[in-house]
Design an enzyme around this catalytic site. Structure first.
Site, mmCIF file in Angstrom:
data_model
loop_
_atom_site.group_PDB
_atom_site.id
_atom_site.type_symbol
_atom_site.label_atom_id
_atom_site.label_comp_id
_atom_site.label_asym_id
_atom_site.label_seq_id
_atom_site.Cartn_x
_atom_site.Cartn_y
_atom_site.Cartn_z
ATOM 1 C CB SER A 127 -9.127 -31.643 19.290
ATOM 2 O OG SER A 127 -9.418 -32.189 20.057
ATOM 3 C CE1 TYR A 158 -7.348 -34.569 15.216
ATOM 4 C CE2 TYR A 158 -7.600 -35.024 18.291
ATOM 5 C CZ TYR A 158 -7.935 -34.150 16.918
ATOM 6 O OH TYR A 158 -8.930 -33.856 16.584
HETATM 7 N N1 NAD Z 1 -15.847 -36.232 16.909
HETATM 8 C C1 NAD Z 1 -14.432 -35.866 17.505
HETATM 9 O O1 NAD Z 1 -14.373 -36.552 19.123
HETATM 10 C C2 NAD Z 1 -13.811 -34.394 18.070
HETATM 11 C C3 NAD Z 1 -13.218 -34.385 19.153
HETATM 12 C C4 NAD Z 1 -12.642 -32.460 18.502
HETATM 13 C C5 NAD Z 1 -12.306 -32.205 17.220
HETATM 14 N N2 NAD Z 1 -12.179 -33.161 16.370
HETATM 15 C C6 NAD Z 1 -12.461 -32.154 14.969
HETATM 16 O O2 NAD Z 1 -13.813 -32.122 14.521
HETATM 17 C C7 NAD Z 1 -12.799 -31.765 12.849
HETATM 18 C C8 NAD Z 1 -14.129 -33.209 12.699
HETATM 19 O O3 NAD Z 1 -13.831 -34.439 13.126
HETATM 20 P P1 NAD Z 1 -14.612 -35.566 12.794
HETATM 21 O O4 NAD Z 1 -15.281 -36.336 13.995
HETATM 22 O O5 NAD Z 1 -16.382 -35.233 12.480
HETATM 23 O O6 NAD Z 1 -14.251 -36.693 11.478
HETATM 24 P P2 NAD Z 1 -14.550 -37.337 10.822
HETATM 25 O O7 NAD Z 1 -13.561 -38.700 10.399
HETATM 26 O O8 NAD Z 1 -15.983 -37.696 11.015
HETATM 27 O O9 NAD Z 1 -15.202 -36.600 9.439
HETATM 28 C C9 NAD Z 1 -13.700 -35.589 8.818
HETATM 29 C C10 NAD Z 1 -14.103 -35.730 7.869
HETATM 30 O O10 NAD Z 1 -13.096 -34.625 6.900
HETATM 31 C C11 NAD Z 1 -12.813 -35.197 5.343
HETATM 32 N N3 NAD Z 1 -11.201 -35.126 5.213
HETATM 33 C C12 NAD Z 1 -10.376 -36.105 6.055
HETATM 34 N N4 NAD Z 1 -9.205 -35.533 5.543
HETATM 35 C C13 NAD Z 1 -9.688 -34.843 3.627
HETATM 36 C C14 NAD Z 1 -8.813 -33.916 3.454
HETATM 37 N N5 NAD Z 1 -7.828 -33.995 3.141
HETATM 38 N N6 NAD Z 1 -9.016 -33.024 2.676
HETATM 39 C C15 NAD Z 1 -10.474 -32.816 2.779
HETATM 40 N N7 NAD Z 1 -11.465 -33.421 3.515
HETATM 41 C C16 NAD Z 1 -10.670 -34.389 3.927
HETATM 42 C C17 NAD Z 1 -13.261 -36.473 5.324
HETATM 43 O O11 NAD Z 1 -13.597 -37.372 4.809
HETATM 44 C C18 NAD Z 1 -14.860 -37.125 6.635
HETATM 45 O O12 NAD Z 1 -15.780 -36.766 5.767
HETATM 46 C C19 NAD Z 1 -11.464 -32.509 13.298
HETATM 47 O O13 NAD Z 1 -11.154 -31.416 13.065
HETATM 48 C C20 NAD Z 1 -11.750 -33.294 14.444
HETATM 49 O O14 NAD Z 1 -10.153 -33.046 14.031
HETATM 50 C C21 NAD Z 1 -13.072 -34.215 16.454
#
Ligand code: NAD
Length: 244
Positions: free
Chosen positions: A137, A150
């Site tokens: 991130s 986080y």
């Molecule tokens: N959306 C953002 O702004 C953003 C920015 C930077 C990084 N990220 C990173 O991108 C990745 C995805 O983020 P997102 O926003 O799409 O998240 P989201 O919350 O929309 O989706 C996350 C998914 O992970 C699953 N999950 C949660 N805990 C789990 C576990 N223990 N085992 C297996 N699956 C599990 C959830 O069920 C969900 O389907 C993450 O690593 C997040 O840190 C997101």
């Protein structure tokens, strides 16, 4: 022994959001994608869309990780790509982060990467080929407040990429990180993070909201054969929000 000519990719946390977009992109590139998530119904829906395979998986559960990796190997005989995407994304001020919440975030966001990567590198090592991409991130670069646990896990995922690349390179495996900026995933849109767009979008070089499909192509490139000469790196994919 490989039972299919298709490359096989395991994408964790791919029932929605960035993970689902990555699963779709890798499938479009011709891979058989294993959509692994704690959300079984969501994983199945994505897998159905892309002719993939759904697995119910909590990445912080060692027995379940071993079982799922074993099932993939039994079925396909190979795992070519691993995308460590599953994560908890809490917004909690430091004073309110209990040790219980701290441990929970570490166990999914960091122990989960250890468990899945450790199991998968054994398979990739035997095949002499592998591509691993950790979804980090840009909060690690920006120092975003109210999510110190986080941010610590995202920094650790970048640290792992740097620390592990040398050992994995000898086995034909690359490992890199992609660090997105704020993205309109289901997770972000359903929580308090959504307010972040108001102050982040004007700081980006490209002034619109990012969507999951903006991140997936960078991951797909690092997961491709073409990225053979790139390892131990972090690619920031945030429309120029942070520039380092
Ligand atoms: N959306 C953002 O702004 C953003 C920015 C930077 C990084 N990220 C990173 O991108 C990745 C995805 O983020 P997102 O926003 O799409 O998240 P989201 O919350 O929309 O989706 C996350 C998914 O992970 C699953 N999950 C949660 N805990 C789990 C576990 N223990 N085992 C297996 N699956 C599990 C959830 O069920 C969900 O389907 C993450 O690593 C997040 O840190 C997101």
């Amino acid at each position: 022994m490989a039972k299919t000519e298709q490359r096989v990719a395991l994408v964790t946390g791919s029932a929605q959001g960035i993970g689902a977009a990555i699963a779709e992109e890798l499938a479009a590139d011709g891979m058989k994608v294993v959509v692994a998530d704690v959300n079984a119904a969501g994983a199945q829906a994505v897998a159905d869309r892309i002719d993939g395979v759904a697995k119910t998986l909590d990445v912080s559960d060692p027995e379940r990780v071993a079982a799922v990796v074993g099932e993939i190997v039994d079925e396909f005989g190979r795992i070519d790509v691993l995308v460590n995407n599953a994560a908890l994304v809490p917004l909690t001020p430091w004073a309110d982060i209990t040790f219980e919440e701290w441990r929970k975030v570490m166990s999914v966001n960091l122990d989960g990467i250890y468990l899945v990567t450790h199991a998968v590198t054994e398979v990739m090592g035997k095949a002499g080929y592998g591509r691993i991409v950790n979804i980090a991130s840009n909060t690690f670069v920006a120092g975003t407040p109210d999510c110190a646990h986080y941010v610590a896990t995202k920094g650790a995922s970048i640290g792992l990429v740097r620390g592990l690349a040398g050992e994995l390179g000898k086995l034909g495996i690359t490992i890199n990180a992609v660090a997105p900026g704020i993205i309109a995933s289901e997770g972000v849109l359903s929580g308090p993070h959504a307010a972040g767009f108001d102050y982040v979008v004007p700081m980006q070089a490209i002034n619109r909201r990012g969507v999951p499909a903006d991140v997936a192509p960078a991951v797909a490139f690092l997961a491709s054969e073409k990225a053979e000469w790139i390892t131990g790196q972090t690619l920031v994919v945030d429309a120029g929000h942070t520039r380092n």
